[in-house]
Design an enzyme around this catalytic site. Structure first.
Site, short mmCIF file in Angstrom:
data_model
loop_
_atom_site.label_atom_id
_atom_site.label_comp_id
_atom_site.label_asym_id
_atom_site.label_seq_id
_atom_site.Cartn_x
_atom_site.Cartn_y
_atom_site.Cartn_z
N THR A 32 0.83 -1.20 0.00
CA THR A 32 0.00 0.00 0.00
C THR A 32 0.87 1.26 0.00
OG1 THR A 32 -0.15 0.27 2.42
CG2 THR A 32 -1.71 -1.27 1.36
N ASP A 56 -4.03 5.76 2.84
CA ASP A 56 -3.54 6.74 3.81
C ASP A 56 -3.80 6.10 5.17
OD1 ASP A 56 -3.16 8.74 5.66
OD2 ASP A 56 -4.41 10.22 4.65
N ASN A 83 4.87 -0.50 8.34
CA ASN A 83 6.09 0.19 7.92
C ASN A 83 5.88 1.68 7.68
OD1 ASN A 83 8.85 0.37 6.63
ND2 ASN A 83 7.56 0.89 4.87
N SER A 134 9.87 -0.11 14.09
CA SER A 134 10.18 0.93 15.06
C SER A 134 11.41 1.68 14.55
CB SER A 134 10.40 0.29 16.43
OG SER A 134 10.74 1.26 17.40
N TYR A 148 9.16 12.24 17.36
CA TYR A 148 9.33 11.01 16.58
C TYR A 148 9.82 9.90 17.51
CZ TYR A 148 11.25 7.71 13.17
OH TYR A 148 11.55 6.59 12.44
N LYS A 152 7.99 6.32 18.59
CA LYS A 152 8.62 5.02 18.43
C LYS A 152 8.78 4.31 19.78
CE LYS A 152 9.01 4.95 13.98
NZ LYS A 152 8.19 3.99 13.19
N THR A 183 17.26 4.76 2.46
CA THR A 183 15.94 4.90 1.88
C THR A 183 15.75 6.36 1.50
OG1 THR A 183 14.83 5.44 3.97
CG2 THR A 183 15.14 3.10 3.47
#
Length: 280
Positions: A32, A56, A83, A134, A148, A152, A183
Site C-alpha cells: 500500500t 492513507d 512500515n 520501530s 518522533y 517510536k 531509503t
C-alpha cells in the site's frame, strides 16, 4: 503460500524491500501507498501475485477498505508489516502542535488501527505474524526528533504488550529497529522548511536538518539486506522479540543499554529503599 500486507510502499524504502523479499519466498503481497501510481511498474512485473492499493494509514475507513480488498483478493492476511511512517524535526518545546499530532497519528495511531483491522482474522485462524517497524530512536531518543522518538518508544511498549496478548492465538510479534538506512526517508528534509517556534532552539534544529540532508544517499544500511535479516529472524527456531538493524544502530543501542545498566546498578540502593520497611 502466505499473504503479506505491507504499509508504506514508497519505492526505494523498506516497504518495497519487504515486498520483494516476500515474492522471493513465493508469497503473495499487498503493498500500500498514498500514491499507488508509483507502484505501477513494480506491480505490472508481478501480475496476479501482487495488489498495489491506495492507503492513507491515518484514515481508519481506508484501512478497513484496504484490508477487505486484500482478503477478497487473496483470502487472508498472514503477515502484517507496519512500515508507514516519517519523522518531523523540532524541539520538544518548540515543535508546532500540528506537527506533534501529525507525528503521532502517522507513527503510532495508524499502527493501532492496522492491528485492530488485521488481528481478528489472524486470531480466527490461529496464526499470523506482526512486524512493527520501530527505530533505534525508539530505544535511544534523538535530540531534535523528540516527538518522533516518543512515538517510536510508544510502538516499543505497544509491541511488547501485544506480543504477550496474542501469543495464545498462535500470532508472533517482532519489533524492528533500523539505524540509518539508505531509503528516501531523509530526502524530504531538503524541501521542508524549519517550523521551530522557539528561536533559542534554531541552531540545534538547523544543525539536525543539515545533518540529515548531508547523510541522504550515504546512509550505511541496505534496506534489502536489512529485510533479509528480519526474514531470517522470523524463520529462526526462537524468533527474537526485537531486532536492531545496521552496525551503527547496534552500536547506539548497545551503548544505551550499557549506560542504563550501569546507572541502574549505581542507584540500586536508592531504588530498593523506596519500599515499605519490612517488619521483623
Amino acid at each position: 503460500m502466505r499473504t503479506w500486507f505491507i504499509t508504506g510502499g514508497t519505492p526505494g524504502g523498506f516497504g518495497m524491500a519487504y515486498a520483494d523479499a516476500a515474492l522471493d519466498l513465493g508469497d503473495n503481497v499487498v503493498l500500500t501507498a498514498r500514491r499507488p501510481h508509483l507502484l505501477d511498474d513494480w506491480a505490472a512485473r508481478h501480475g496476479d501475485r501482487v495488489l498495489a492499493y491506495p492507503l492513507d494509514v491515518t484514515d481508519a475507513r481506508q484501512i478497513h477498505e484496504a484490508v477487505r480488498a486484500a482478503e477478497k483478493r487473496f483470502g487472508r492476511i498472514d503477515v502484517l508489516v507496519n512500515n508507514a511512517g516519517r519523522g518531523w524535526y523540532g524541539s520538544v518545546e518548540g515543535t508546532p502542535d500540528s506537527d506533534v499530532r501529525n507525528s503521532f497519528e502517522l507513527n503510532f495511531f495508524s499502527v493501532t488501527q492496522m492491528l485492530r483491522a488485521v488481528l481478528p482474522g489472524m486470531r480466527e485462524r490461529g496464526s499470523g505474524w506482526i512486524i512493527n517497524m520501530s527505530s533505534v530512536a525508539g530505544l535511544r531518543s534523538v535530540p531534535g526528533f523528540g516527538y518522533y522518538s516518543a512515538a517510536k518508544y510508544a510502538i516499543e511498549g505497544l509491541t511488547d504488550a501485544l506480543r504477550h496478548e496474542v501469543a495464545p492465538f498462535g500470532i508472533k510479534v517482532m519489533a524492528v529497529e533500523p539505524g540509518a538506512f539508505r531509503t528516501h526517508a531523509y530526502a524530504s528534509f531538503a524541501d521542508e522548511a524549519v517550523s521551530e517556534t522557539v528561536d533559542a532552539y534554531l541552531p540545534l534544529i538547523e544543525s539536525v536538518r543539515s545533518s540529515m540532508i548531508k547523510q541522504n544517499g550515504h546512509q550505511p544500511g541496505d534496506p534489502h539486506r536489512g529485510v533479509r535479516a528480519v526474514v531470517d529472524a522470523m524463520n529462526s527456531v526462537t524468533p527474537p522479540r526485537r531486532i536492531v538493524l545496521g552496525a551503527d544502530g547496534y552500536a547506539a543501542v548497545q551503548e544505551q543499554l550499557t549506560d542504563m545498566a550501569a546507572e541502574l546498578r549505581a542507584f540500586e540502593a536508592a531504588s530498593r529503599s523506596a519500599d515499605f520497611l519490612r517488619r521483623s
